[in-house]
Design an enzyme around this catalytic site. Structure first.
Site, PDB file in Angstrom:
ATOM      1  N   CYS A 187      38.953   1.278  36.045  1.00  0.00           N
ATOM      2  CA  CYS A 187      39.246   2.841  36.126  1.00  0.00           C
ATOM      3  C   CYS A 187      40.115   3.042  37.329  1.00  0.00           C
ATOM      4  CB  CYS A 187      38.171   3.780  36.005  1.00  0.00           C
ATOM      5  SG  CYS A 187      37.192   3.760  34.698  1.00  0.00           S
ATOM      6  N   CYS A 192      35.265  -1.925  38.478  1.00  0.00           N
ATOM      7  CA  CYS A 192      35.450  -0.856  37.395  1.00  0.00           C
ATOM      8  C   CYS A 192      36.868  -0.857  37.497  1.00  0.00           C
ATOM      9  CB  CYS A 192      34.931   0.693  37.892  1.00  0.00           C
ATOM     10  SG  CYS A 192      35.382   1.719  36.729  1.00  0.00           S
TER      11      CYS A 192
END
Lengths: 92, 141
Positions: B49, B47
């Site tokens: 993020c 991910c």
């Protein structure tokens, strides 16, 4: 380099503390939020009335190391939400 | 599980700077069996993020800090599940998250960086936090 998540709220992927107008506080990774609900993934809820520690104590502990997941996904009705904060911005 | 060809560059971001990649439980046990000095274990993830700043943050910290861990290894959450679970068993008192980083001294966990402490930071921010932990727990070169 990483993956991308288009069409989600700006808090998507961020671990947040969702406080409510009741005794329960939620912590989890925000998937999305809108006018109806806040959706958390890998989340935990803490009931300050039944679990023996205050919301603040629970949040402080979570800020240090994280949370033990209780729910893969949880939807919190927007009407119950009084605040959403990034867990990473809270001192543990 | 993501396509291995998508994940390969994310692995290489760490392995190309000399981080040891552990893909099996046996490799984890062998690596963690040496408890001398300081050891950093990076739990990598896909991910973007948080992992998108975690990997370059680790790179910067290792390249720029005077104090560094003796050894550095990585496991890939969601890809090498067996290795990741075994690695997490060495810091089982901490809730699992990825990306995350665990710093050991003489086999004891002395510092942990959970995912939420990485989110929202750029690579320099991650590196600064990690370098501070190295300065506290690791010897200078």
């Amino acid at each position: 380099m990483g993956t991308f998540h288009q069409g989600k709220s700006e808090l998507h992927g961020i671990t947040v503390v969702v406080d409510t107008d009741g005794p329960v506080v939620y912590i989890g990774r925000c998937d999305d939020e809108n006018e109806h609900e806040v959706i958390l993934l890998d989340a935990a809820d803490h009931d300050a009335e039944s679990e023996g520690s205050s919301k603040d104590d629970y949040i402080a502990k979570a800020a240090k190391f994280g949370i033990w997941k209780k729910h893969d996904r949880i939807s919190i009705p927007r009407g119950e939400v009084v605040s959403i904060r990034r867990l990473g911005e809270i001192s543990g | 599980m993501y396509d291995p060809t998508l994940v390969a560059p994310m692995r290489e971001e760490l392995t190309r700077i000399g981080v040891t990649e552990l893909t099996t439980a046996e490799e984890v046990d062998q690596f963690m069996g040496d408890k001398s000095g300081t050891t950093l274990v990076v739990v990598n993830s896909v991910c973007g993020c948080a992992a998108g700043s975690a990997r370059p943050g680790v790179t910067l910290a290792l390249q720029q800090s005077d104090a560094k861990p003796t050894r550095v290894a990585t496991v890939f959450a969601g890809q090498d599940r067996e290795a990741t679970e075994r690695a997490r068993s060495y810091f089982a008192e901490v809730p699992p998250s990825s990306p995350s980083m665990a710093l050991f001294r003489d086999g004891e966990l002395v510092h942990f960086v959970p995912r939420h402490a990485i989110e929202g930071k750029d690579a320099i921010g991650v590196a600064n936090d990690l370098a501070a932990a190295f300065g506290e727990h690791c010897k200078s070169e």
